[in-house]
Design a protein around this motif. Structure first.
Motif, short mmCIF file in Angstrom:
data_model
loop_
_atom_site.label_atom_id
_atom_site.label_comp_id
_atom_site.label_asym_id
_atom_site.label_seq_id
_atom_site.Cartn_x
_atom_site.Cartn_y
_atom_site.Cartn_z
N LYS A 98 0.83 -1.21 0.00
CA LYS A 98 0.00 0.00 0.00
C LYS A 98 0.86 1.25 0.00
CE LYS A 98 -3.98 2.10 2.27
NZ LYS A 98 -4.99 1.96 3.35
N GLU A 99 1.89 1.27 0.84
CA GLU A 99 2.78 2.43 0.91
C GLU A 99 3.52 2.63 -0.41
OE1 GLU A 99 3.81 2.06 5.71
OE2 GLU A 99 5.00 0.98 4.20
N ILE A 102 1.29 4.25 -3.04
CA ILE A 102 1.18 5.70 -2.85
C ILE A 102 2.45 6.38 -3.37
CG2 ILE A 102 1.05 7.53 -1.11
CD1 ILE A 102 -0.70 5.58 0.55
N GLN A 105 2.47 6.52 -7.21
CA GLN A 105 1.59 7.56 -7.74
C GLN A 105 2.19 8.95 -7.55
OE1 GLN A 105 -2.79 7.03 -7.49
NE2 GLN A 105 -2.33 5.33 -6.12
N GLU A 106 2.87 9.14 -6.42
CA GLU A 106 3.56 10.42 -6.20
C GLU A 106 4.66 10.62 -7.25
OE1 GLU A 106 4.91 10.20 -2.19
OE2 GLU A 106 2.97 10.77 -1.32
N ARG A 111 -2.95 10.77 -8.60
CA ARG A 111 -3.60 10.17 -7.44
C ARG A 111 -4.92 9.58 -7.91
NH1 ARG A 111 -4.55 14.20 -4.81
NH2 ARG A 111 -6.80 14.27 -4.47
N ASP A 124 -7.79 4.56 -2.29
CA ASP A 124 -6.57 4.57 -3.10
C ASP A 124 -6.39 3.21 -3.77
OD1 ASP A 124 -5.40 7.20 -2.60
OD2 ASP A 124 -5.23 6.53 -0.52
#
Length: 558
Positions: A98-99, A102, A105-106, A111, A124
């Motif tokens: 999950k991290e 993110i 996507q950054e 997002r 997300d």
């Protein structure tokens, strides 16, 4: 994004290899099938975060470490994956799936949120969803469903393929997602307010008696040494309620403390093992036989085994420490909440204890009841005002969403027109295949069998790849694992590879495609491409020429 190379290390079988890529077309070529093309192409996108569930026989990804070096907007990034953990070259902490999603996507400056089927709330997405339009898997993508069943994780969301492509096409942009998120939040606030109003109404019916509302002046001259039994009973009920709440927090704290103690013991044991292995590792000379040292082959293998054990232990320590501090944080918050309830409990106990010794005038109870009634009226009014405010907010957000959707509808019409133009062109190129019944952004099962189904699937994947390339600001390499698994007629292959040469391999992007060597003759000779020759086994035994590749992982000693 450009993928520059990948290093794959099997630390159980002691095999390793590095594969370099070109920024244009990359053909993964082998003389026959089952040589490792799919293993490599799957590994590339697995390292980038895709959830691969089906691997070729003999390829155990759980025993491997993958390091993918990429360039994105002139930024060099190294992504190292081991099972479900990710290591990024410029980040100290280890990331879970999950991290990492993110972070990815950054990196891409996007997002993406899609509604979950279960919660109906925007959530997300994971890396598999981010990569959905770019990776065509040999085992999961040619089953009659375009995109929608390439990964099992897609099932957790509503209309995954449609929503993702809407995002990449700019039909459903980040502004709409922000508005949808704000609407979801406002709707959640509305539900909380309505539940509070229902609870207030219930409390008013059950605990407030209107016949006790009297004028306080009636009691001004009465004896002040009488206690109110009603008030005392209310306080005692409140104490019982507080005791139950505190007992629940005590149970929660006991459970958390147990987990903390277990993790603490595990960490102590793991650190002992780590120190022991480090000591043993140092007892063997640091040079290997390939550097002209006197180590025997057995000693070299022992060092490799110790090093791998150290890696596994260090990884486990990181996971335990992360969970340990997370639980400590939960414990501290729980203690704070418990202490707040204890303070309230002590205050009420003082009131009750004092009330047992001093009788108070009945008018105090009536005064309290009057105050409670006034509070009910005031709180009810405040909740109604809050509800009206949130309803107004939701209405304004819906108007904004409608306005953005109108712009999206215009964009959708533009892309649908392009879709239909390409569809007609592809029909003419492939011949004897009907495509006009496959509607834009409709991901129902594509009917057909054999070569006819393959043609349709290839055409639609190629079509969406071209649309993504033209309309999306996100640039990720495309990959297609070969659609031809078995012997196929020459005229069929000629037509299919001619189609690929004209429409898929001309996409202005980095492209990966697996192909049998004999089929290269069908590729347009005008195309320039990089050939990556695949021979089984694709990972090579550690030797003096490749052992230095282990250094690139950084956290693995050798």
């Amino acid at each position: 994004m450009i993928m520059e190379n990948i290093i794959i290390y099997d630390y159980i079988d002691k095999r390793i290899n590095k594969f370099d890529f070109d920024s244009g077309i990359n053909f993964l070529v082998s003389k026959t099938n089952t040589q490792g093309k799919s293993s490599l192409i799957k590994s590339i996108y697995y390292a980038l975060g895709f959830s691969i569930k089906i691997w070729p026989d003999g390829w155990d990804a759980n025993n491997m470490i993958f390091k993918l070096n990429i360039k994105h907007n002139n930024r060099l990034v190294s992504i190292t994956r081991h099972r479900d953990l990710f290591y990024i070259n410029d980040k100290e902490e280890i990331l879970n799936e999950k991290e990492y999603s993110i972070w990815l996507q950054e990196l891409l400056n996007i997002r993406i949120k899609i509604k979950e089927k279960k919660s109906k709330m925007l959530a997300d997405v994971y890396a598999s969803e981010v990569l959905l339009p770019f990776y065509i898997d040999q085992d999961k993508s040619w089953n009659g469903y375009v995109f929608s069943k390439t990964s099992d994780s897609f099932g957790r969301y509503t209309s995954t393929a449609k929503n993702l492509l809407d995002f990449y096409f700019g039909i459903n942009n980040m502004k709409i997602l922000d508005l949808e998120a704000s609407k979801s939040q406002a709707e959640s606030e509305l539900k909380v307010i309505e539940r509070k109003m229902e609870s207030l109404e219930l409390l008013e019916k059950n605990h407030l008696s209107t016949d006790t509302f009297v004028y306080i002046s009636q009691f001004k001259n009465q004896d002040e040494n009488k206690i109110s039994e009603i008030q005392l009973n209310n306080y005692l009920k409140k104490l019982n309620s507080l005791n139950s709440i505190i007992a629940l927090y005590d149970k929660e704290l006991i459970d958390v403390e147990k987990e903390i103690n277990i993790l603490s013991r595990d960490l102590a044991e793991l650190n002992k093992f780590k120190i022991s292995y480090e000591k043993r590792f140092k007892e063997i000379e640091h040079k290997c036989i390939y550097c002209n040292s006197n180590l025997t082959e057995e000693q070299s293998l022992t060092r490799l085994k110790i090093r791998n054990n150290l890696y596994e232990i260090s990884e486990q320590i990181d996971k335990c420490e992360k969970k340990y501090y997370e639980l400590k944080g939960i414990r501290d918050k729980t203690i704070t909440k418990k202490n707040n309830y204890i303070s309230e409990q002590l205050e009420i106990e003082d009131i009750v204890n004092n009330s047992r010794n001093v009788d108070v005038k009945n008018y105090i109870e009536n005064k309290v009841q009057q105050e409670i009634f006034n509070n009910y009226v005031s709180l009810g009014g405040n909740l109604q005002n809050a509800k009206n405010t949130v309803l107004g907010k939701i209405a304004d957000i819906r108007k904004s969403i409608t306005a953005e959707n109108n712009l999206g509808t215009k964009k959708r019409g533009e892309i649908r027109k392009k879709y239909n133009e390409l569809l007609n062109e592809y029909e003419l190129s492939l011949g004897n295949v009907k495509l006009n019944d496959i509607k834009f952004n409709n991901f129902k099962e594509i009917l057909g069998s054999g070569n006819d189904a393959n043609k349709k699937m290839l055409a639609i994947y190629t079509l969406y790849s071209n649309l993504i390339s033209e309309y999306s600001i996100v640039k990720i390499p495309f990959a297609m694992d070969s659609f031809i698994k078995n012997e196929t007629a020459k005229d069929f292959k000629e037509k299919m590879f001619k189609f690929l040469s004209e429409f898929y391999l001309t996409i202005p992007s980095q492209v990966f495609f697996s192909i049998i060597e004999e089929n290269l003759i069908y590729i347009d000779s005008k195309l320039s491409y990089n050939t990556i020759k695949i021979e089984s086994p694709i990972l090579k035994e550690l030797n003096k020429d490749n052992v230095n590749l282990i250094e690139s992982f950084g956290f693995i000693e050798y």
